[in-house]
Design a protein around this motif. Structure first.
Motif, PDB file in Angstrom:
ATOM      1  N   ARG A 102      36.383  34.971  20.034  1.00  0.00           N
ATOM      2  CA  ARG A 102      35.698  33.807  20.595  1.00  0.00           C
ATOM      3  C   ARG A 102      35.938  33.764  22.098  1.00  0.00           C
ATOM      4  NH1 ARG A 102      38.059  32.424  15.743  1.00  0.00           N
ATOM      5  NH2 ARG A 102      36.743  31.333  14.218  1.00  0.00           N
ATOM      6  N   PRO A 103      35.038  33.134  22.851  1.00  0.00           N
ATOM      7  CA  PRO A 103      35.305  32.977  24.286  1.00  0.00           C
ATOM      8  C   PRO A 103      36.605  32.209  24.514  1.00  0.00           C
ATOM      9  CG  PRO A 103      33.002  32.497  23.800  1.00  0.00           C
ATOM     10  CD  PRO A 103      33.695  32.625  22.473  1.00  0.00           C
ATOM     11  N   PHE A 104      37.546  32.834  25.185  1.00  0.00           N
ATOM     12  CA  PHE A 104      38.799  32.185  25.539  1.00  0.00           C
ATOM     13  C   PHE A 104      39.358  32.908  26.766  1.00  0.00           C
ATOM     14  CE2 PHE A 104      40.320  35.788  23.206  1.00  0.00           C
ATOM     15  CZ  PHE A 104      41.619  36.034  23.617  1.00  0.00           C
ATOM     16  N   PRO A 105      40.249  32.271  27.500  1.00  0.00           N
ATOM     17  CA  PRO A 105      40.775  32.905  28.720  1.00  0.00           C
ATOM     18  C   PRO A 105      41.735  34.045  28.387  1.00  0.00           C
ATOM     19  CG  PRO A 105      41.806  30.771  28.378  1.00  0.00           C
ATOM     20  CD  PRO A 105      40.721  30.876  27.346  1.00  0.00           C
ATOM     21  N   VAL A 106      41.183  35.229  28.127  1.00  0.00           N
ATOM     22  CA  VAL A 106      41.997  36.397  27.796  1.00  0.00           C
ATOM     23  C   VAL A 106      42.952  36.675  28.958  1.00  0.00           C
ATOM     24  CG1 VAL A 106      41.954  38.812  27.097  1.00  0.00           C
ATOM     25  CG2 VAL A 106      40.013  37.325  26.539  1.00  0.00           C
ATOM     26  N   PRO A 107      44.262  36.756  28.718  1.00  0.00           N
ATOM     27  CA  PRO A 107      45.192  37.046  29.819  1.00  0.00           C
ATOM     28  C   PRO A 107      44.859  38.375  30.490  1.00  0.00           C
ATOM     29  CG  PRO A 107      46.383  36.243  27.899  1.00  0.00           C
ATOM     30  CD  PRO A 107      44.972  36.486  27.453  1.00  0.00           C
ATOM     31  N   LEU A 108      44.703  38.338  31.805  1.00  0.00           N
ATOM     32  CA  LEU A 108      44.268  39.501  32.574  1.00  0.00           C
ATOM     33  C   LEU A 108      45.208  39.699  33.756  1.00  0.00           C
ATOM     34  CD1 LEU A 108      41.965  41.630  33.227  1.00  0.00           C
ATOM     35  CD2 LEU A 108      40.993  39.843  34.683  1.00  0.00           C
ATOM     36  N   THR A 109      45.687  40.935  33.925  1.00  0.00           N
ATOM     37  CA  THR A 109      46.506  41.295  35.081  1.00  0.00           C
ATOM     38  C   THR A 109      45.791  42.393  35.851  1.00  0.00           C
ATOM     39  OG1 THR A 109      48.529  40.810  33.830  1.00  0.00           O
ATOM     40  CG2 THR A 109      48.777  42.086  35.851  1.00  0.00           C
ATOM     41  N   GLU A 110      45.626  42.204  37.160  1.00  0.00           N
ATOM     42  CA  GLU A 110      44.990  43.217  37.999  1.00  0.00           C
ATOM     43  C   GLU A 110      46.055  44.193  38.487  1.00  0.00           C
ATOM     44  OE1 GLU A 110      42.517  41.542  41.000  1.00  0.00           O
ATOM     45  OE2 GLU A 110      41.599  40.081  39.636  1.00  0.00           O
ATOM     46  N   LEU A 111      45.795  45.490  38.290  1.00  0.00           N
ATOM     47  CA  LEU A 111      46.759  46.545  38.612  1.00  0.00           C
ATOM     48  C   LEU A 111      46.073  47.599  39.482  1.00  0.00           C
ATOM     49  CD1 LEU A 111      48.233  46.969  35.008  1.00  0.00           C
ATOM     50  CD2 LEU A 111      49.307  45.743  36.905  1.00  0.00           C
ATOM     51  N   GLY A 112      45.709  47.214  40.700  1.00  0.00           N
ATOM     52  CA  GLY A 112      45.033  48.153  41.586  1.00  0.00           C
ATOM     53  C   GLY A 112      43.660  48.498  41.056  1.00  0.00           C
ATOM     54  N   ASP A 113      43.445  49.786  40.746  1.00  0.00           N
ATOM     55  CA  ASP A 113      42.133  50.195  40.244  1.00  0.00           C
ATOM     56  C   ASP A 113      42.019  50.034  38.736  1.00  0.00           C
ATOM     57  OD1 ASP A 113      43.829  52.195  39.451  1.00  0.00           O
ATOM     58  OD2 ASP A 113      42.660  53.848  40.298  1.00  0.00           O
ATOM     59  N   GLN A 114      43.018  49.384  38.128  1.00  0.00           N
ATOM     60  CA  GLN A 114      42.983  49.081  36.705  1.00  0.00           C
ATOM     61  C   GLN A 114      43.158  47.585  36.482  1.00  0.00           C
ATOM     62  OE1 GLN A 114      46.156  51.452  34.871  1.00  0.00           O
ATOM     63  NE2 GLN A 114      44.578  52.612  33.801  1.00  0.00           N
ATOM     64  N   VAL A 115      42.804  47.152  35.278  1.00  0.00           N
ATOM     65  CA  VAL A 115      43.170  45.822  34.810  1.00  0.00           C
ATOM     66  C   VAL A 115      43.817  45.971  33.440  1.00  0.00           C
ATOM     67  CG1 VAL A 115      41.367  44.618  36.092  1.00  0.00           C
ATOM     68  CG2 VAL A 115      40.905  45.417  33.756  1.00  0.00           C
ATOM     69  N   CYS A 116      44.605  44.980  33.073  1.00  0.00           N
ATOM     70  CA  CYS A 116      45.263  44.985  31.771  1.00  0.00           C
ATOM     71  C   CYS A 116      44.977  43.667  31.063  1.00  0.00           C
ATOM     72  CB  CYS A 116      46.770  45.174  31.933  1.00  0.00           C
ATOM     73  SG  CYS A 116      47.685  45.082  30.372  1.00  0.00           S
TER      74      CYS A 116
END
Length: 248
Positions: A102-116
């Motif tokens: 479902r739409p929810f604020p998926v935890p996202l970490t920016e790691l330079g040219d990647q995201v997690c």
């Protein structure tokens, strides 16, 4: 990004928005822990998940339709085990292993040219194996576990129009002893520590693993066609195949 935009980015990472089958493969180890005991690497571990993403009109999100097979390995030779300490090993055949996204604020970490994208999933619910019925196989009347996922994708997943992107992943799980280990209510449990990736196709699964699946449950080479429930787990599967054996 809005929750809907984050969900689409995560869906591109975990699967493919065009509904194509997507295979994840992972490998790692299973460690035991118990009070006053040293940590032990009990098993190697290898698994495959084949998924298909479909729209879910009820939630405005997606249904992730999957089958999942995973195998306990000798920790040195990495061969698929038949027995452990004289007990038959019961491998994982979870059909289905479905998930609603479902739409929810998926935890996202920016790691330079990647995201997690990181998912932390604590589980606590009535055990399918009550201690009174399965005293050798159940640690508690409440099943408690913790699943920790990390999905690493190119930063372009946040802006691309492609249906899917490459992905590597890590997975950690803390759980009770497995039912077939017959540890009863002994304090302690297991920690699974694995890493893997999204494959270009099922044909990239290691040949040994593909052959084992083909010989035992060839349907696991494909995702389910439609939503079914409930999901299968090692605990529900054990109950289906083993009658209760309460103590006298």
């Amino acid at each position: 990004m809005t929750p809907a935009e984050l969900l689409h980015a995560f869906a591109r990472t975990r699967a493919s928005l065009d509904g194509a089958e997507v295979t994840f493969w992972w490998s790692g180890d299973v460690h035991s822990w118990a009070p006053d005991q040293p940590y032990r690497r009990l098993f190697g571990f290898e698994g495959v998940n084949v998924a298909r993403l479909v729209d879910d009109p009820e939630t405005g999100g997606f249904q992730l339709l999957t089958r999942e097979a995973a195998f306990y390995l000798d920790p040195q030779t990495r061969e698929i085990l038949d027995t452990w300490e004289g007990k038959p090993v019961i491998h994982i055949w979870n059909d289905p292993a479905n998930l609603r996204l479902r739409p929810f604020p998926v935890p996202l970490t920016e790691l330079g040219d990647q995201v997690c994208f990181s998912l932390e999933i604590p589980l606590a619910y009535p055990s399918p194996l009550p201690v009174a019925e399965y005293p050798l196989n159940s640690a508690d009347d409440t099943y408690k576990a913790l699943e920790l996922f990390q999905f690493f994708a190119p930063r372009s997943v946040l802006t691309t129009e492609e249906p899917g992107v490459p992905c590597t992943m890590s997975w950690m799980r803390m759980s009770p002893w497995l039912p077939w280990m017959e540890q009863g209510q002994r304090p302690g449990g297991l920690t699974f520590h694995c890493r893997g990736r999204k494959l270009a196709s099922y044909a990239e699964v290691p040949e040994r693993t593909r052959a084992h699946i083909a010989a035992h449950h060839p349907e696991y080479a494909h995702a389910p066609e439609k939503w079914t429930e409930p999901n299968e787990t090692s605990w529900t599967s054990f109950r289906r195949h083993h009658a209760p054996q309460p103590r006298p």
